[in-house]
Write an enzyme that holds these catalytic residues in place. Structure first.
Site, PDB file in Angstrom:
ATOM      1  N   ASN A 174    -149.980  -1.780 -16.155  1.00 50.75           N
ATOM      2  CA  ASN A 174    -151.375  -2.168 -16.639  1.00 50.75           C
ATOM      3  C   ASN A 174    -149.668  -1.231 -17.842  1.00 50.75           C
ATOM      4  O   ASN A 174    -149.380  -0.327 -18.142  1.00 50.75           O
ATOM      5  CB  ASN A 174    -152.020  -0.814 -16.512  1.00 50.75           C
ATOM      6  CG  ASN A 174    -152.024   0.568 -16.792  1.00 50.75           C
ATOM      7  OD1 ASN A 174    -150.917   0.746 -15.613  1.00 50.75           O
ATOM      8  ND2 ASN A 174    -151.922   1.054 -17.415  1.00 50.75           N
ATOM      9  N   HIS A 207    -145.635  -4.588 -25.504  1.00 49.75           N
ATOM     10  CA  HIS A 207    -145.458  -4.576 -24.341  1.00 49.75           C
ATOM     11  C   HIS A 207    -144.295  -3.712 -23.586  1.00 49.75           C
ATOM     12  O   HIS A 207    -143.371  -4.328 -24.592  1.00 49.75           O
ATOM     13  CB  HIS A 207    -145.548  -6.002 -23.385  1.00 49.75           C
ATOM     14  CG  HIS A 207    -147.011  -5.978 -23.355  1.00 49.75           C
ATOM     15  ND1 HIS A 207    -147.807  -6.236 -23.366  1.00 49.75           N
ATOM     16  CD2 HIS A 207    -147.719  -7.116 -24.325  1.00 49.75           C
ATOM     17  CE1 HIS A 207    -149.186  -6.484 -23.154  1.00 49.75           C
ATOM     18  NE2 HIS A 207    -149.029  -7.318 -23.665  1.00 49.75           N
TER      19      HIS A 207
END
Length: 186
Positions: A34, A45
């Site tokens: 996550n 990310h």
């Protein structure tokens, strides 16, 4: 290059989500556990400077140079993408419950069946074991498939995962790269 988020931006990022970097027909869809707060604050990310995902991606031969998190959308040109088992951001992955990981695994299966990458590469053995119910899974290729998509488990590239050196991470990413090239050439 990414800027450093403020304390207020980090606090505001708790439970945020980051859009996937995904299109149909990727060679490899990388799947984190996550996003962390740093990633949530920047909307990128694997954004924390100590995370070794981007260096391992390059060392493994997936990118022609070391990309930075703000270049994540450029991965699509290389037929690579990024998603997560659980979409919401947390300060630490251990804030996720087993139920949340299992539910994330179900959502990930649906995503893989929709987008049909050649490989799903889950970055984190513990998350994979819990999300998919394979407690004895190991790093490397798995017998488990999702439709036609093959599954590979990579070590977590977080700087907290110190028993995997940068060279070891690069080598493991390289093993996946070789397998994805073999798969494409068949």
């Amino acid at each position: 290059m990414s800027t450093r988020p403020t304390k207020d931006q980090l606090a505001a990022a708790h439970n945020a989500t980051i859009p996937d970097v995904i299109v149909p027909g990727l060679d490899v869809l990388f799947c984190g556990i996550n996003p962390g707060l740093y990633s949530g604050a920047l909307g990128q990310h694997f954004a924390r400077p100590g995370n070794r995902f981007w260096p391992a991606l390059h060392a493994g031969g997936f990118t022609p140079r070391r990309y930075t998190p703000d270049e994540q959308d450029d991965l699509l040109d290389l037929k690579l993408g990024i998603t997560n088992v659980v979409a919401r951001t947390t300060a630490r992955a251990d804030e996720l419950s087993d139920d949340e990981l299992r539910e994330g695994g179900k959502l990930l299966v649906a995503k893989v069946l929709e987008y049909r990458p050649r490989w799903l590469a889950v970055v984190g053995i513990g998350a994979y074991r819990t999300a998919f119910g394979f407690p004895k899974a190991h790093v490397g290729p798995q017998d488990h498939r999702i439709g036609d998509t093959r599954v590979w488990v990579l070590p977590n590239p977080s700087g907290l995962n110190a028993h995997w050196t940068p060279a070891g991470l690069g080598a493991e990413f390289g093993r996946l790269r070789a397998a994805s090239d073999d798969c494409r050439n068949r």
